[in-house]
Write a protein that holds these residues in place. Structure first.
Motif, short mmCIF file in Angstrom:
data_model
loop_
_atom_site.label_atom_id
_atom_site.label_comp_id
_atom_site.label_asym_id
_atom_site.label_seq_id
_atom_site.Cartn_x
_atom_site.Cartn_y
_atom_site.Cartn_z
N LEU A 17 17.01 -2.00 10.69
CA LEU A 17 16.69 -0.89 11.56
C LEU A 17 16.21 -0.17 11.85
CD1 LEU A 17 20.42 -0.65 9.33
CD2 LEU A 17 20.43 -1.64 11.01
N LEU A 18 15.45 0.26 11.11
CA LEU A 18 14.50 1.32 11.83
C LEU A 18 12.88 0.97 11.90
CD1 LEU A 18 14.06 4.53 12.15
CD2 LEU A 18 14.03 4.79 9.99
N ARG A 32 1.57 8.45 6.17
CA ARG A 32 2.40 9.08 5.57
C ARG A 32 3.53 8.67 6.28
NH1 ARG A 32 4.94 14.40 6.90
NH2 ARG A 32 3.08 13.94 8.70
N ALA A 33 3.39 8.65 7.50
CA ALA A 33 4.54 8.29 7.88
C ALA A 33 4.92 6.79 7.45
CB ALA A 33 4.76 7.95 9.45
N LEU A 34 4.07 5.98 7.02
CA LEU A 34 4.85 4.70 6.88
C LEU A 34 5.01 4.41 5.06
CD1 LEU A 34 1.93 2.41 8.11
CD2 LEU A 34 4.66 1.81 8.98
N ALA A 35 4.85 5.40 4.04
CA ALA A 35 5.44 5.58 3.39
C ALA A 35 6.92 6.40 3.23
CB ALA A 35 4.27 6.87 2.67
N ASN A 36 6.63 7.29 4.33
CA ASN A 36 8.29 8.46 4.16
C ASN A 36 9.55 7.48 4.59
OD1 ASN A 36 7.44 10.90 2.36
ND2 ASN A 36 6.32 11.37 4.72
N LEU A 37 9.07 6.08 5.30
CA LEU A 37 10.26 5.17 5.62
C LEU A 37 10.77 4.06 4.67
CD1 LEU A 37 8.12 2.96 9.07
CD2 LEU A 37 9.94 4.65 9.05
N GLY A 70 7.35 -2.19 1.63
CA GLY A 70 8.11 -3.59 1.88
C GLY A 70 8.52 -3.51 3.66
N HIS A 71 7.31 -3.21 4.38
CA HIS A 71 7.97 -3.37 6.01
C HIS A 71 7.26 -4.56 6.37
CE1 HIS A 71 8.62 0.99 4.97
NE2 HIS A 71 7.62 1.58 5.11
N THR A 72 8.53 -4.26 7.46
CA THR A 72 7.51 -5.80 8.13
C THR A 72 6.87 -5.31 9.30
OG1 THR A 72 10.05 -6.32 8.12
CG2 THR A 72 8.29 -7.69 10.45
N VAL A 73 5.57 -5.84 9.46
CA VAL A 73 4.39 -5.94 10.31
C VAL A 73 4.19 -6.38 11.52
CG1 VAL A 73 1.79 -5.71 10.53
CG2 VAL A 73 3.78 -4.94 8.24
N VAL A 74 4.46 -5.60 12.86
CA VAL A 74 4.40 -6.72 14.03
C VAL A 74 3.50 -6.16 14.81
CG1 VAL A 74 6.35 -7.06 16.43
CG2 VAL A 74 7.13 -7.09 13.87
N LEU A 75 2.59 -7.22 15.59
CA LEU A 75 1.68 -6.87 16.60
C LEU A 75 1.66 -6.42 18.05
CD1 LEU A 75 -1.68 -6.46 16.30
CD2 LEU A 75 -2.05 -9.06 16.45
N ALA A 76 1.48 -5.97 18.81
CA ALA A 76 0.98 -6.28 19.93
C ALA A 76 -0.16 -6.02 20.81
CB ALA A 76 1.66 -4.54 20.58
N GLY A 77 -0.75 -6.34 22.01
CA GLY A 77 -1.10 -7.44 22.19
C GLY A 77 -1.48 -8.35 22.70
N ASN A 78 -3.23 -9.01 22.62
CA ASN A 78 -3.62 -10.31 23.35
C ASN A 78 -3.52 -10.74 22.12
OD1 ASN A 78 -3.85 -9.28 25.83
ND2 ASN A 78 -5.41 -8.77 26.28
N GLU A 79 -3.96 -9.85 20.92
CA GLU A 79 -4.03 -10.91 19.79
C GLU A 79 -2.66 -11.51 19.22
OE1 GLU A 79 -7.09 -7.85 20.29
OE2 GLU A 79 -5.10 -7.51 19.99
N ALA A 182 7.02 10.17 13.07
CA ALA A 182 5.30 10.21 12.49
C ALA A 182 5.50 11.81 12.22
CB ALA A 182 4.71 8.96 13.12
N SER A 183 5.91 12.45 12.96
CA SER A 183 5.75 13.72 13.01
C SER A 183 5.53 14.55 11.90
CB SER A 183 6.11 14.31 14.41
OG SER A 183 7.56 14.27 13.81
N ALA A 184 5.89 14.90 11.67
CA ALA A 184 5.59 16.31 10.45
C ALA A 184 6.72 16.44 10.29
CB ALA A 184 4.69 17.71 10.69
N ASN A 185 7.88 16.67 11.32
CA ASN A 185 9.02 17.32 11.62
C ASN A 185 9.68 16.50 11.13
OD1 ASN A 185 8.02 20.05 11.82
ND2 ASN A 185 8.81 19.84 13.75
N ALA A 186 9.41 14.60 11.46
CA ALA A 186 10.59 14.10 10.97
C ALA A 186 10.52 13.13 10.14
CB ALA A 186 9.75 12.23 12.06
N ALA A 187 9.92 13.66 9.34
CA ALA A 187 9.46 13.28 7.68
C ALA A 187 10.83 13.47 6.78
CB ALA A 187 8.36 13.28 7.19
#
Length: 187
Positions: A17-18, A32-37, A70-79, A182-187
């Motif tokens: 969802l997020l 830090r943002a990934l740890a807080n999700l 436990g997050h899903t990892v998605v890649l953008a770009g030519n790779e 990802a900002s300090a205020n979003a956590a």
């Protein structure tokens, strides 16, 4: 070992969802943002500002952090079309040859239809609100977003100026952000 979308019954049933999207702007705070999700969120690695081994190294570091939560990892770009990167899927306007989750991008009904025809597992519909990524660009707003998002069978992820408050205003279950998560205020 991390759960891969290829191991799931269908990606649409388990699409997070997020979603946090990476960018030069939020790079310094991504660990830090990934740890807080919430566990089981999604992460789209963009980092278009890096190339070659720098991009791959940053991807590997952030993918490890994301998967440890436990997050899903998605890649953008030519790779993204390459099976050499250990991503759960890819992000972009067109389907890649790589198996796995495909998150399309769309800004209007025609692009949503293309995502449907290409059998996207989800679509980032943007920009909902004004965003630093595209300053001054026209936005969908709440009404146009909901009109487009409710007319497709593809799961829609709201993007563009999204924050927790704007997600509540939008009343939409799936959303993603760059600065808003990802900002300090979003956590």
């Amino acid at each position: 070992m991390a759960l891969r979308y290829s191991d799931c019954m269908t990606a649409r049933q388990t699409l997070p969802l997020l979603w946090l999207l990476s960018d030069l702007r939020n790079d310094a705070g991504l660990e830090r943002a990934l740890a807080n999700l919430p566990r089981g969120s999604g992460f789209v690695f963009r980092h278009y500002h890096l190339s070659g081994s720098q991009r791959r190294g940053r991807f590997d570091t952030l993918a490890d952090v994301a998967r440890s939560h436990g997050h899903t990892v998605v890649l953008a770009g030519n790779e993204a079309g390459s099976g050499e990167w250990s991503a759960d899927g890819f992000y972009g306007a067109q389907r890649s040859d790589r198996p796995g989750l495909w998150l399309a991008t769309a800004h209007d009904a025609d692009e949503i239809r293309a995502a449907e025809e290409g059998r996207a597992d989800g679509v980032f519909l943007s920009p909902v609100f004004p965003t630093a990524s595209h300053p001054g660009a026209p936005t969908l707003g709440v009404d146009a977003f909901r009109k487009l998002a409710t007319r497709t069978s593809v799961p829609v992820i709201a993007l563009g100026g999204m924050t927790h408050d704007r997600a509540a205003q939008l009343q939409w279950p799936r959303w993603g952000a760059i600065d808003g998560l990802a900002s300090a205020n979003a956590a």
